[in-house]
Scaffold this active site. Structure first.
Site, PDB file in Angstrom:
ATOM      1  N   GLY A  46       0.857  -0.891   0.133  1.00 56.19           N
ATOM      2  CA  GLY A  46       0.105  -0.088  -0.117  1.00 56.19           C
ATOM      3  C   GLY A  46       1.303   1.112   0.196  1.00 56.19           C
ATOM      4  N   GLN A  51       2.693  10.129   2.078  1.00 57.26           N
ATOM      5  CA  GLN A  51       4.091   9.717   2.130  1.00 57.26           C
ATOM      6  C   GLN A  51       5.150  10.030   0.971  1.00 57.26           C
ATOM      7  OE1 GLN A  51       1.682   5.510   2.486  1.00 57.26           O
ATOM      8  NE2 GLN A  51       4.027   5.270   3.365  1.00 57.26           N
ATOM      9  N   CYS A  94       5.927  -0.198   7.543  1.00 57.00           N
ATOM     10  CA  CYS A  94       5.282   1.202   6.827  1.00 57.00           C
ATOM     11  C   CYS A  94       6.543   1.279   6.135  1.00 57.00           C
ATOM     12  CB  CYS A  94       4.648   2.401   8.082  1.00 57.00           C
ATOM     13  SG  CYS A  94       4.614   3.413   7.549  1.00 57.00           S
ATOM     14  N   LEU A  95       6.343   1.741   5.087  1.00 58.46           N
ATOM     15  CA  LEU A  95       6.978   2.204   4.363  1.00 58.46           C
ATOM     16  C   LEU A  95       8.450   3.642   4.302  1.00 58.46           C
ATOM     17  CD1 LEU A  95       5.576   1.549   0.446  1.00 58.46           C
ATOM     18  CD2 LEU A  95       8.125   0.379   1.498  1.00 58.46           C
ATOM     19  N   HIS A 136      -4.525   1.164   7.852  1.00 60.13           N
ATOM     20  CA  HIS A 136      -3.210   1.583   7.877  1.00 60.13           C
ATOM     21  C   HIS A 136      -3.013   2.859   7.071  1.00 60.13           C
ATOM     22  CE1 HIS A 136       1.665   1.057   7.894  1.00 60.13           C
ATOM     23  NE2 HIS A 136       0.970   1.916   6.586  1.00 60.13           N
ATOM     24  N   GLU A 137      -3.675   2.330   5.443  1.00 58.18           N
ATOM     25  CA  GLU A 137      -3.445   3.597   5.149  1.00 58.18           C
ATOM     26  C   GLU A 137      -4.371   4.555   4.953  1.00 58.18           C
ATOM     27  OE1 GLU A 137      -1.220   3.723   3.032  1.00 58.18           O
ATOM     28  OE2 GLU A 137      -0.250   1.364   2.871  1.00 58.18           O
ATOM     29  N   HIS A 140      -2.915   7.257   7.473  1.00 58.33           N
ATOM     30  CA  HIS A 140      -1.779   8.303   7.005  1.00 58.33           C
ATOM     31  C   HIS A 140      -2.719   9.333   6.750  1.00 58.33           C
ATOM     32  CE1 HIS A 140       1.842   5.939   7.026  1.00 58.33           C
ATOM     33  NE2 HIS A 140       1.294   5.022   6.088  1.00 58.33           N
TER      34      HIS A 140
HETATM   35  O1  GNR Z   1       4.085  -2.571   2.117  1.00 61.51           O
HETATM   36  C1  GNR Z   1       3.727  -2.951   3.499  1.00 61.51           C
HETATM   37  N1  GNR Z   1       2.723  -3.816   4.533  1.00 61.51           N
HETATM   38  C2  GNR Z   1       2.040  -3.695   5.279  1.00 61.51           C
HETATM   39  C3  GNR Z   1       2.230  -4.640   6.184  1.00 61.51           C
HETATM   40  C4  GNR Z   1       1.233  -5.115   6.850  1.00 61.51           C
HETATM   41  C5  GNR Z   1       0.123  -3.789   7.338  1.00 61.51           C
HETATM   42  C6  GNR Z   1       0.392  -2.498   6.382  1.00 61.51           C
HETATM   43  C7  GNR Z   1       0.909  -2.186   5.191  1.00 61.51           C
HETATM   44  S1  GNR Z   1       0.830  -0.631   4.291  1.00 61.51           S
HETATM   45  C8  GNR Z   1       2.769  -1.040   4.015  1.00 61.51           C
HETATM   46  C9  GNR Z   1       2.970  -0.024   2.931  1.00 61.51           C
HETATM   47  C10 GNR Z   1       2.390   1.565   3.318  1.00 61.51           C
HETATM   48  O2  GNR Z   1       3.369   1.659   4.097  1.00 61.51           O
HETATM   49  N2  GNR Z   1       1.974   2.161   3.195  1.00 61.51           N
HETATM   50  O3  GNR Z   1       1.132   3.334   4.195  1.00 61.51           O
HETATM   51 NI    NI Z   2       2.816   2.518   5.551  1.00 63.51          NI
END
Ligand code: GNR
Ligand code: NI
Length: 172
Positions: A46, A51, A94-95, A136-137, A140
């Protein structure tokens, strides 16, 4: 094809509330495609617009397994219309927090309404990793990171590590 740089925590842009998109313009469509390129390149499942430094309510995701057919999704102005009582715990990454993984509990399923890349209204039910990732997104877009669910001690340890990582990257 355009891969953008991903902001690393702590960054003031990752803490901002993002603004709704008023039209799915060609510029918005280009941004969404660039976000998908950036997500697949990372690689991640995601990616949210803040980001890559854009404070608009857009995220992309694809939680298909490697052996499956890819399913790139673009969600513009996403809204949660239902979440399950049942929760699930996922070891999230999270990236914007490279190499940091912690367990986070969230509703196991969620239904979201959103506009797709063609500006068409969609409604989807997500479960498994898709549900975790979509929530999660969405966080953000509201200036929230998964570390905000952790204890203050864990959060400050992770923030310190990220400050060190950013300094090392700036020197390299
Ligand atoms: O790549 C991602 N893996 C992930 C693993 C578990 C829960 C959420 C994520 S999202 C993350 C990419 C990211 O930072 N998206 O905002
Ligand atoms: Ni993230």
């Amino acid at each position: 094809m355009s891969v953008k740089q991903i902001l690393i925590h702590p960054d003031p842009l990752l803490k901002k509330q993002c603004a709704a998109v008023d039209t799915v313009s060609p510029e918005v469509q280009t941004l969404a495609r660039d976000m998908l390129d950036t997500m697949y390149d990372a690689p991640g499942v995601g990616l949210a617009a803040p980001q890559v430094g854009v404070l608009s309510r857009i995220f992309v995701m694809d939680c298909t397994a490697k052996e499956e057919e890819p399913e790139p999704l673009v969600l513009i102005n996403p809204q949660v219309v239902w979440t399950s009582e049942e929760t699930s715990v996922y070891n999230e990454g999270c990236l914007s927090l490279p190499e940091m993984y912690e367990d986070v509990e969230r509703p196991a399923k969620a239904v979201m309404q959103f506009l797709d890349i063609d500006g068409a209204q969609q409604e989807r039910e997500f479960d498994g990793l898709w549900a975790t990732c979509a929530q999660h997104e969405l966080d953000h877009l509201n200036g929230k990171l998964f570390i905000d669910y952790l204890s203050g001690l864990k959060r400050s340890m992770i923030t310190k590590k990220m400050m060190k990582l950013k300094k090392e990257r700036a020197r390299a």
